[in-house]
Design a protein around this motif. Structure first.
Motif, PDB file in Angstrom:
ATOM      1  N   GLY A 117      49.802  30.096  24.656  1.00 36.93           N
ATOM      2  CA  GLY A 117      49.654  29.659  26.161  1.00 36.93           C
ATOM      3  C   GLY A 117      49.029  30.896  26.839  1.00 36.93           C
ATOM      4  O   GLY A 117      48.254  30.357  27.723  1.00 36.93           O
ATOM      5  N   LYS A 118      49.380  31.848  26.626  1.00 35.64           N
ATOM      6  CA  LYS A 118      48.507  32.999  27.427  1.00 35.64           C
ATOM      7  C   LYS A 118      47.159  32.827  27.007  1.00 35.64           C
ATOM      8  O   LYS A 118      46.311  33.060  27.869  1.00 35.64           O
ATOM      9  CB  LYS A 118      49.385  34.286  26.985  1.00 35.64           C
ATOM     10  N   ILE A 119      46.808  32.706  25.526  1.00 37.43           N
ATOM     11  CA  ILE A 119      45.254  32.713  25.440  1.00 37.43           C
ATOM     12  C   ILE A 119      44.625  31.584  25.922  1.00 37.43           C
ATOM     13  O   ILE A 119      43.553  31.448  26.513  1.00 37.43           O
ATOM     14  CB  ILE A 119      45.038  32.752  23.844  1.00 37.43           C
ATOM     15  N   ASP A 120      45.443  30.231  25.903  1.00 37.77           N
ATOM     16  CA  ASP A 120      45.107  29.059  26.506  1.00 37.77           C
ATOM     17  C   ASP A 120      44.593  29.115  28.093  1.00 37.77           C
ATOM     18  O   ASP A 120      43.546  28.706  28.547  1.00 37.77           O
ATOM     19  CB  ASP A 120      45.809  27.953  26.383  1.00 37.77           C
ATOM     20  N   ASP A 121      45.602  29.988  28.778  1.00 37.15           N
ATOM     21  CA  ASP A 121      45.329  30.322  30.196  1.00 37.15           C
ATOM     22  C   ASP A 121      44.049  31.056  30.284  1.00 37.15           C
ATOM     23  O   ASP A 121      43.463  30.987  31.355  1.00 37.15           O
ATOM     24  CB  ASP A 121      46.559  30.847  30.696  1.00 37.15           C
ATOM     25  N   PHE A 122      43.915  32.149  29.633  1.00 37.27           N
ATOM     26  CA  PHE A 122      42.981  33.178  29.652  1.00 37.27           C
ATOM     27  C   PHE A 122      41.630  32.631  29.749  1.00 37.27           C
ATOM     28  O   PHE A 122      40.784  32.678  30.591  1.00 37.27           O
ATOM     29  CB  PHE A 122      43.080  34.190  28.797  1.00 37.27           C
ATOM     30  N   LEU A 123      41.370  31.478  28.630  1.00 40.93           N
ATOM     31  CA  LEU A 123      40.326  31.041  28.345  1.00 40.93           C
ATOM     32  C   LEU A 123      39.780  29.884  29.291  1.00 40.93           C
ATOM     33  O   LEU A 123      38.873  29.757  29.747  1.00 40.93           O
ATOM     34  CB  LEU A 123      40.010  30.326  26.882  1.00 40.93           C
ATOM     35  N   ASN A 124      40.962  29.178  29.886  1.00 42.03           N
ATOM     36  CA  ASN A 124      40.604  28.259  30.888  1.00 42.03           C
ATOM     37  C   ASN A 124      40.182  28.569  32.026  1.00 42.03           C
ATOM     38  O   ASN A 124      39.527  28.144  33.059  1.00 42.03           O
ATOM     39  CB  ASN A 124      41.965  27.339  31.011  1.00 42.03           C
ATOM     40  N   GLU A 125      40.872  30.199  32.517  1.00 48.05           N
ATOM     41  CA  GLU A 125      40.524  30.637  33.683  1.00 48.05           C
ATOM     42  C   GLU A 125      39.125  31.357  33.705  1.00 48.05           C
ATOM     43  O   GLU A 125      38.741  31.717  34.823  1.00 48.05           O
ATOM     44  CB  GLU A 125      41.510  31.691  34.140  1.00 48.05           C
ATOM     45  N   LEU A 126      38.739  31.702  32.473  1.00 44.59           N
ATOM     46  CA  LEU A 126      37.344  32.509  32.241  1.00 44.59           C
ATOM     47  C   LEU A 126      36.426  31.861  32.323  1.00 44.59           C
ATOM     48  O   LEU A 126      36.200  30.639  31.502  1.00 44.59           O
ATOM     49  CB  LEU A 126      37.329  33.251  31.106  1.00 44.59           C
ATOM     50  N   THR A 127      35.228  31.745  33.351  1.00 46.46           N
ATOM     51  CA  THR A 127      34.306  30.745  33.364  1.00 46.46           C
ATOM     52  C   THR A 127      33.154  31.581  33.085  1.00 46.46           C
ATOM     53  O   THR A 127      32.892  32.761  32.993  1.00 46.46           O
ATOM     54  CB  THR A 127      34.127  30.210  34.921  1.00 46.46           C
ATOM     55  N   LEU A 128      31.978  30.670  32.814  1.00 48.09           N
ATOM     56  CA  LEU A 128      30.730  31.308  32.206  1.00 48.09           C
ATOM     57  C   LEU A 128      29.980  32.299  33.117  1.00 48.09           C
ATOM     58  O   LEU A 128      29.646  33.330  32.815  1.00 48.09           O
ATOM     59  CB  LEU A 128      29.673  30.212  31.955  1.00 48.09           C
ATOM     60  N   ASP A 129      30.285  32.162  34.523  1.00 48.13           N
ATOM     61  CA  ASP A 129      29.808  32.953  35.244  1.00 48.13           C
ATOM     62  C   ASP A 129      30.371  34.178  35.228  1.00 48.13           C
ATOM     63  O   ASP A 129      29.942  35.703  35.475  1.00 48.13           O
ATOM     64  CB  ASP A 129      29.670  32.442  36.785  1.00 48.13           C
ATOM     65  N   GLN A 130      31.602  34.389  34.838  1.00 51.05           N
ATOM     66  CA  GLN A 130      32.454  35.622  34.721  1.00 51.05           C
ATOM     67  C   GLN A 130      32.103  36.344  33.295  1.00 51.05           C
ATOM     68  O   GLN A 130      32.388  37.458  33.340  1.00 51.05           O
ATOM     69  CB  GLN A 130      33.926  35.557  34.663  1.00 51.05           C
ATOM     70  N   LEU A 131      31.737  35.571  32.468  1.00 48.76           N
ATOM     71  CA  LEU A 131      31.551  35.947  31.197  1.00 48.76           C
ATOM     72  C   LEU A 131      30.098  36.738  31.082  1.00 48.76           C
ATOM     73  O   LEU A 131      30.031  37.589  30.387  1.00 48.76           O
ATOM     74  CB  LEU A 131      31.430  34.858  30.087  1.00 48.76           C
ATOM     75  N   PHE A 132      29.079  36.003  31.634  1.00 47.13           N
ATOM     76  CA  PHE A 132      27.928  36.253  31.520  1.00 47.13           C
ATOM     77  C   PHE A 132      27.507  37.265  32.960  1.00 47.13           C
ATOM     78  O   PHE A 132      26.843  36.476  33.798  1.00 47.13           O
ATOM     79  CB  PHE A 132      26.756  35.173  31.483  1.00 47.13           C
ATOM     80  N   VAL A 133      27.746  38.319  32.836  1.00 51.82           N
ATOM     81  CA  VAL A 133      27.411  39.237  34.022  1.00 51.82           C
ATOM     82  C   VAL A 133      26.314  40.043  33.638  1.00 51.82           C
ATOM     83  O   VAL A 133      25.962  40.797  32.565  1.00 51.82           O
ATOM     84  CB  VAL A 133      28.594  40.252  34.206  1.00 51.82           C
ATOM     85  N   ASP A 134      25.152  40.150  34.407  1.00 50.77           N
ATOM     86  CA  ASP A 134      23.877  40.630  34.211  1.00 50.77           C
ATOM     87  C   ASP A 134      23.912  41.938  34.641  1.00 50.77           C
ATOM     88  O   ASP A 134      24.570  42.321  35.580  1.00 50.77           O
ATOM     89  CB  ASP A 134      22.589  39.636  34.895  1.00 50.77           C
TER      90      ASP A 134
END
Length: 134
Positions: A117-134
Motif C-alpha cells: 500500500g505504501k509503495i502504491d501510494d508513493f508511485l501514484n503520487e510521483l509524477t513524471l515532472d517530479q521524476l525527470f528533473v533537469d
C-alpha cells in the motif's frame, strides 16, 4: 518484482520523448537507448493504448507525450508497461506451494499488504515532472 526491463525502458523512453521537440519514432528510440526494437515497440504501443503517449503517423510520425507531465504517475507508466499493477512481492505465484494453505494466511501477510500500500501510494503520487528533473 517491482520493476522489470519493460518499466525501465518505458521510463527511459518517456524521458527521451519529453526532451524531443518533434515526435520521435520507436526505431530511433531503440537505437539511441540500445533497446531491442520489437520489445520497445510493444511497450510504446501499450503506453499509447493507455493514453500516456500519442502516436503520430506519417513521414514525421512518432510518439509524443499526450498529457501533462504532472498528470502522469509513475504507477500508471508501470501499469501500462507491465500490463499489471506493480507488486513488491506477489505470493499468488506460489499459492500452490504455500505452507499456510492459502494466500494471505501467513504471518507476514499484513506486513506485505501494508508495504504494498505504501509503495502504491508513493508511485501514484510521483509524477513524471517530479521524476525527470533537469
Amino acid at each position: 518484482m517491482l520493476l522489470t526491463r519493460a518499466s525501465e525502458y518505458a521510463l527511459l523512453s518517456l524521458d527521451k520523448i519529453r526532451k524531443s521537440e518533434q515526435p520521435i519514432g520507436s526505431e530511433q528510440l531503440a537505437r539511441e537507448l540500445c533497446i531491442p526494437k520489437s520489445f520497445l515497440a510493444k511497450i510504446l504501443h501499450n503506453l499509447a493504448k493507455q493514453e500516456i503517449l500519442e502516436s503520430h503517423r506519417g513521414a514525421q510520425g512518432g510518439f509524443t507525450i499526450k498529457a501533462g507531465m504532472d498528470q502522469i504517475s509513475v504507477y500508471d507508466v508501470i501499469l501500462a508497461a507491465e500490463g499489471k499493477s506493480p507488486a513488491v512481492f506477489d505470493c499468488t505465484q506460489y499459492a500452490e506451494n504455500c505452507p499456510n494453505g492459502s494466500i494471505g494466511g501467513c504471518a507476514i501477510s499484513p506486513f506485505l499488504a501494508t508495504f504494498q500500500g505504501k509503495i502504491d501510494d508513493f508511485l501514484n503520487e510521483l509524477t513524471l515532472d517530479q521524476l525527470f528533473v533537469d
